[in-house]
Motif scaffolding. Structure first.
Motif, PDB file in Angstrom:
ATOM      1  N   ARG A 307       0.828  -1.194   0.000  1.00 53.40           N
ATOM      2  CA  ARG A 307       0.000   0.000   0.000  1.00 53.40           C
ATOM      3  C   ARG A 307       0.875   1.263   0.000  1.00 53.40           C
ATOM      4  O   ARG A 307       0.607   2.216  -0.728  1.00 53.40           O
ATOM      5  N   GLU A 308       1.920   1.211   0.843  1.00 54.80           N
ATOM      6  CA  GLU A 308       2.840   2.348   0.895  1.00 54.80           C
ATOM      7  C   GLU A 308       3.461   2.594  -0.477  1.00 54.80           C
ATOM      8  O   GLU A 308       3.579   3.741  -0.923  1.00 54.80           O
ATOM      9  N   ILE A 311       1.024   4.278  -2.622  1.00 56.81           N
ATOM     10  CA  ILE A 311       0.932   5.715  -2.321  1.00 56.81           C
ATOM     11  C   ILE A 311       2.075   6.461  -2.997  1.00 56.81           C
ATOM     12  O   ILE A 311       1.872   7.485  -3.650  1.00 56.81           O
ATOM     13  N   ARG A 312       3.267   5.912  -2.863  1.00 58.13           N
ATOM     14  CA  ARG A 312       4.439   6.577  -3.452  1.00 58.13           C
ATOM     15  C   ARG A 312       4.292   6.689  -4.965  1.00 58.13           C
ATOM     16  O   ARG A 312       4.595   7.743  -5.555  1.00 58.13           O
ATOM     17  N   LEU A 313       3.829   5.597  -5.576  1.00 59.45           N
ATOM     18  CA  LEU A 313       3.664   5.626  -7.035  1.00 59.45           C
ATOM     19  C   LEU A 313       2.599   6.647  -7.425  1.00 59.45           C
ATOM     20  O   LEU A 313       2.770   7.406  -8.379  1.00 59.45           O
ATOM     21  N   ALA A 317       6.176   8.897  -7.681  1.00 60.64           N
ATOM     22  CA  ALA A 317       7.485   8.260  -7.701  1.00 60.64           C
ATOM     23  C   ALA A 317       7.601   7.439  -8.980  1.00 60.64           C
ATOM     24  O   ALA A 317       6.662   6.747  -9.358  1.00 60.64           O
ATOM     25  N   VAL A 318       8.734   7.549  -9.670  1.00 56.83           N
ATOM     26  CA  VAL A 318       8.936   6.699 -10.840  1.00 56.83           C
ATOM     27  C   VAL A 318       9.513   5.375 -10.371  1.00 56.83           C
ATOM     28  O   VAL A 318      10.028   5.268  -9.250  1.00 56.83           O
ATOM     29  N   ALA A 319       9.405   4.362 -11.238  1.00 58.03           N
ATOM     30  CA  ALA A 319       9.802   3.002 -10.849  1.00 58.03           C
ATOM     31  C   ALA A 319      11.227   2.972 -10.307  1.00 58.03           C
ATOM     32  O   ALA A 319      11.504   2.328  -9.293  1.00 58.03           O
ATOM     33  N   SER A 320      12.135   3.703 -10.956  1.00 56.03           N
ATOM     34  CA  SER A 320      13.537   3.625 -10.536  1.00 56.03           C
ATOM     35  C   SER A 320      13.717   4.198  -9.131  1.00 56.03           C
ATOM     36  O   SER A 320      14.608   3.777  -8.386  1.00 56.03           O
ATOM     37  N   GLU A 321      12.855   5.166  -8.758  1.00 63.29           N
ATOM     38  CA  GLU A 321      12.981   5.730  -7.417  1.00 63.29           C
ATOM     39  C   GLU A 321      12.538   4.729  -6.354  1.00 63.29           C
ATOM     40  O   GLU A 321      13.140   4.628  -5.287  1.00 63.29           O
ATOM     41  N   GLN A 325      14.883   3.134  -3.613  1.00 61.63           N
ATOM     42  CA  GLN A 325      14.568   3.250  -2.192  1.00 61.63           C
ATOM     43  C   GLN A 325      14.744   1.908  -1.481  1.00 61.63           C
ATOM     44  O   GLN A 325      15.376   1.825  -0.430  1.00 61.63           O
ATOM     45  N   ALA A 390       9.290  -2.169  -7.330  1.00 56.86           N
ATOM     46  CA  ALA A 390       9.226  -1.148  -8.373  1.00 56.86           C
ATOM     47  C   ALA A 390       8.251  -1.538  -9.482  1.00 56.86           C
ATOM     48  O   ALA A 390       7.710  -0.677 -10.174  1.00 56.86           O
ATOM     49  N   SER A 391       8.012  -2.837  -9.650  1.00 58.39           N
ATOM     50  CA  SER A 391       7.172  -3.260 -10.768  1.00 58.39           C
ATOM     51  C   SER A 391       5.696  -3.359 -10.386  1.00 58.39           C
ATOM     52  O   SER A 391       4.869  -3.747 -11.195  1.00 58.39           O
ATOM     53  N   LEU A 392       5.375  -2.998  -9.131  1.00 57.89           N
ATOM     54  CA  LEU A 392       3.967  -3.067  -8.716  1.00 57.89           C
ATOM     55  C   LEU A 392       3.126  -2.082  -9.508  1.00 57.89           C
ATOM     56  O   LEU A 392       3.577  -0.995  -9.866  1.00 57.89           O
ATOM     57  N   PRO A 394       0.345   0.626  -9.542  1.00 55.45           N
ATOM     58  CA  PRO A 394      -0.123   1.510  -8.471  1.00 55.45           C
ATOM     59  C   PRO A 394      -1.581   1.265  -8.079  1.00 55.45           C
ATOM     60  O   PRO A 394      -1.919   1.352  -6.895  1.00 55.45           O
TER      61      PRO A 394
END
Lengths: 401, 237
Positions: A307-308, A311-313, A317-321, A325, A390-392, A394
């Motif tokens: 879930r977090e 939220i970031r996506l 937030a881009v995948a690489s970020e 992280q 990263a591949s989730l 959103p």
């Protein structure tokens, strides 16, 4: 951008302290084990070398018999004679001095205090073969040596037990009933793997032979060598001289042995290095297991924090970020683990060192290598979970319960 | 300039199909929709009517299977995942039914999050986030974590987070679904105030007619199509 990601990772770690600690436990143990093992191994090697060095460097010990323990059965090979000492000194190139030794044990008494110790009969060459300075008094004179006078130089342990650390020079102590003038005190060499070297009384060899051993034979020769010469070359020459003098025919084995402290030192180092690498390899496995532990927890963490991540996506937030992280989180965790592991290792070395009779030793190389490996483990085992995060998608991530 | 000529958002014949073959499900069957900058739009409709799918597309979280979606001149349907993420970062703010704040994280840090991704320096980040918290009336609660805040307060923090980057559009997915009626009304007043004060375009999904009443435009969905659009400016109350 990287600063931001580092902030995010550190925040996330500090918000889940227990989980973070458990995650790094494997790395902590792995790094601590590897560093402690290597450090203790090196310290043991250093201690062994120090003990061997305390026997003196550039010294060959020549004894009758084949190797240690004088072989099994058969007639005892004869001891050496005074003429052997002279022959080696005069005929072998590269020999600086040869000290004969005749040993006995005796009880020494001074003013009601008594102590059982080793009596070592030798010549003044003893002090030329190896540097062993006196802290008090003097060496015996040539006249005293040739006359076989009852003069003695005592080791520190004898001084402590008989004189309670006082100045014994000029006093007269009794050695197995014989009066002996104490003329000097040896400097301390300390406890080594070869027993307490300070528990000794040194006297002119003639006195020892006459009063204690009752013969003129010599059990041990200490041969001082010039470091400019090859030890093997000197040993071969000594062997040749002694075979000739002891009438050993060609084809028959030597009935004496030459013990080179440098060779022993090399052998001991080889053995401890081998043992250290084996134990380190085992400890290294625990590091890999620690890495798998990190991967496990990070995977669980990605699922738990779906879930977090959503939220970031959503926030942009881009995948690489997101990947960075989680990767940085894993690396920071494993480096933290590595750091704690290094501290634990120093504690282990400090704790076990005295038990193993080795001095504390800080080896910057292994510490740096272990730390670098812990960071590498973070990258390797953190990548897969981070990639998954990263591949989730959103939308799905936000709906995740 | 006539705003109708260049709407902020324009959907043309947008379809969305999930799955393939015989099990394929067409959630959107060809939507045309224009939304003007500064509007306050409520999206209503029964479950499965396509309103959530539309909101996902409008939020640049999803792409249409076919059709055209223009937002601020971007052809969103042809942008990739990361390009859409950057659009969201720059122009969109999200408010969810379940608040979706980061747990164990102070209100201020939650609101700072979009600024972190935008790369604002620390001091500026803090000031901007504080200002946003002030707008939702929670400035003095800045160091409280979600667990220490009531539902209404949590949703206010979420709104502060959504508007902290000064986005063009605020997307709210049933923002009052987890709140009682009084708290709901407060949230709606807040959204309405933000819409009127800063001209932010608000797109809100809701089930409740009471809440939709705060909007200027109500779009009714049914069976994957826009059923009708109420423009309340044309119907004086």
């Amino acid at each position: 951008m990287f600063g931001t990601i580092l902030i995010l990772a550190v925040r996330s770690i500090s918000r889940h302290k227990l989980r973070s600690f458990l995650t790094t436990l494997g790395i902590i143990i792995g790094v601590a084990a590897v560093v402690a093992m290597v450090t203790l191994g090196k310290a043991t090697t250093a201690a062994a070398q120090k003990q061997i060095a305390s026997l003196g460097t550039n010294i060959l010990q020549v004894r009758p018999g084949q190797g240690f323990g004088r072989g099994g059965g058969g007639p005892r090979p004869p001891d050496f004679e005074e003429a052997d000492v002279d022959a080696i000194r005069d005929q072998v190139e590269g020999v600086t001095a040869v000290a004969p030794q005749a040993q006995s044990t005796a009880t020494v008494i001074y003013q009601g205090a008594n102590w059982s110790t080793t009596i070592n009969g030798t010549t003044a060459s003893f002090f030329r073969v190896q540097p062993w300075p006196l802290v008090l008094g003097r060496q015996w004179t040539r006249a005293e040596e040739q006359a076989g006078k009852a003069v003695c130089i005592i080791g520190n342990t004898v001084r402590t037990n008989l004189y309670r650390g006082g100045d014994p020079v000029g006093t007269r102590m009794r050695v197995n009933g014989i009066s002996c003038d104490v003329i000097g005190v040896l400097s301390t060499r300390g406890q080594g793997g070869f027993g307490d070297q300070d528990d000794v009384v040194i006297m002119p060899i003639k006195q020892v032979q006459r009063r204690f051993t009752g013969n003129r034979e010599i059990r041990l020769m200490l041969v001082g060598t010039d470091p400019a010469y090859e030890s093997a070359q000197i040993q071969a020459s000594i062997t040749q001289v002694l075979r000739e003098r002891r009438h050993i025919e060609g084809g028959k084995a030597d009935d004496f042995n030459i013990f080179d402290t440098a060779q022993i030192s090399a052998a001991v180092t080889g053995v401890t290095t081998l043992l250290t690498s084996i134990v380190t390899a085992v400890a290294g496995i625990s590091l890999v297991v620690g890495g798998i532990g990190i991967m496990n927890i990070m995977l669980v963490s990605v699922t738990e924090r779906t879930r977090e991540i959503g939220i970031r996506l959503a926030i942009g937030a881009v995948a690489s970020e997101v990947l960075m992280q989680f990767l940085v989180e894993a690396v920071v965790l494993s480096m933290l683990g590595g750091l704690i592991g290094l501290l634990v290792a120093q504690g282990v070395v400090l704790g076990l060192g005295p038990l193993m009779q080795v001095d504390y030793l800080f080896d910057p190389q292994i510490n740096m290598v272990a730390f670098a490996i812990s960071a590498l483990i973070g990258i390797v085992f953190g990548y897969f979970p981070a990639q998954r995060a990263a591949s989730l998608n959103p939308i799905d991530a936000l709906r995740h319960e | 300039m006539d705003p109708a000529a260049d709407p902020l958002i324009r959907l043309r014949n947008v379809t969305k199909t999930y799955g393939e073959g015989p099990t394929a499900f067409q959630a959107l069957k060809g939507i045309d929709l224009d939304i003007q900058a500064g509007d306050f739009v409520a999206v209503m409709g029964p479950s499965g009517s396509g309103k959530s799918t539309t909101m996902n597309i409008l939020g640049c979280l999803d792409v249409p299977s076919a059709g055209e979606f223009r937002f601020k001149g971007f052809h969103v349907e042809s942008l990739d995942r990361d390009q859409r993420a950057l659009l969201r970062r720059k122009y969109l703010g999200f408010v969810f039914q379940g608040f979706n704040l980061l747990a164990r994280t102070s209100a201020l840090e939650n609101v700072e999050l979009p600024l972190l991704y935008r790369g604002d320096p620390k001091g500026q980040r803090r000031d901007t986030a504080m200002a946003a918290l002030d707008k939702v009336g929670l400035k003095q609660w800045w160091d409280h974590t979600p667990a220490e805040l009531s539902g209404g307060q949590q949703q206010r923090v979420a709104i502060a987070r959504a508007i902290v980057t000064n986005p063009d559009v605020l997307l709210a997915d049933e923002p009052t679904g987890n709140l009682d009626s009084e708290r709901s009304r407060e949230i709606m007043e807040l959204l309405k105030g933000l819409n009127e004060a800063s001209g932010i375009t608000v797109l809100m999904v809701t089930h409740e007619a009471d809440m939709a009443a705060f909007a200027r435009t109500i779009v009714h969905f049914k069976d994957g199509l826009v059923e009708r659009i109420e423009d309340k400016r044309k119907v004086p109350a």
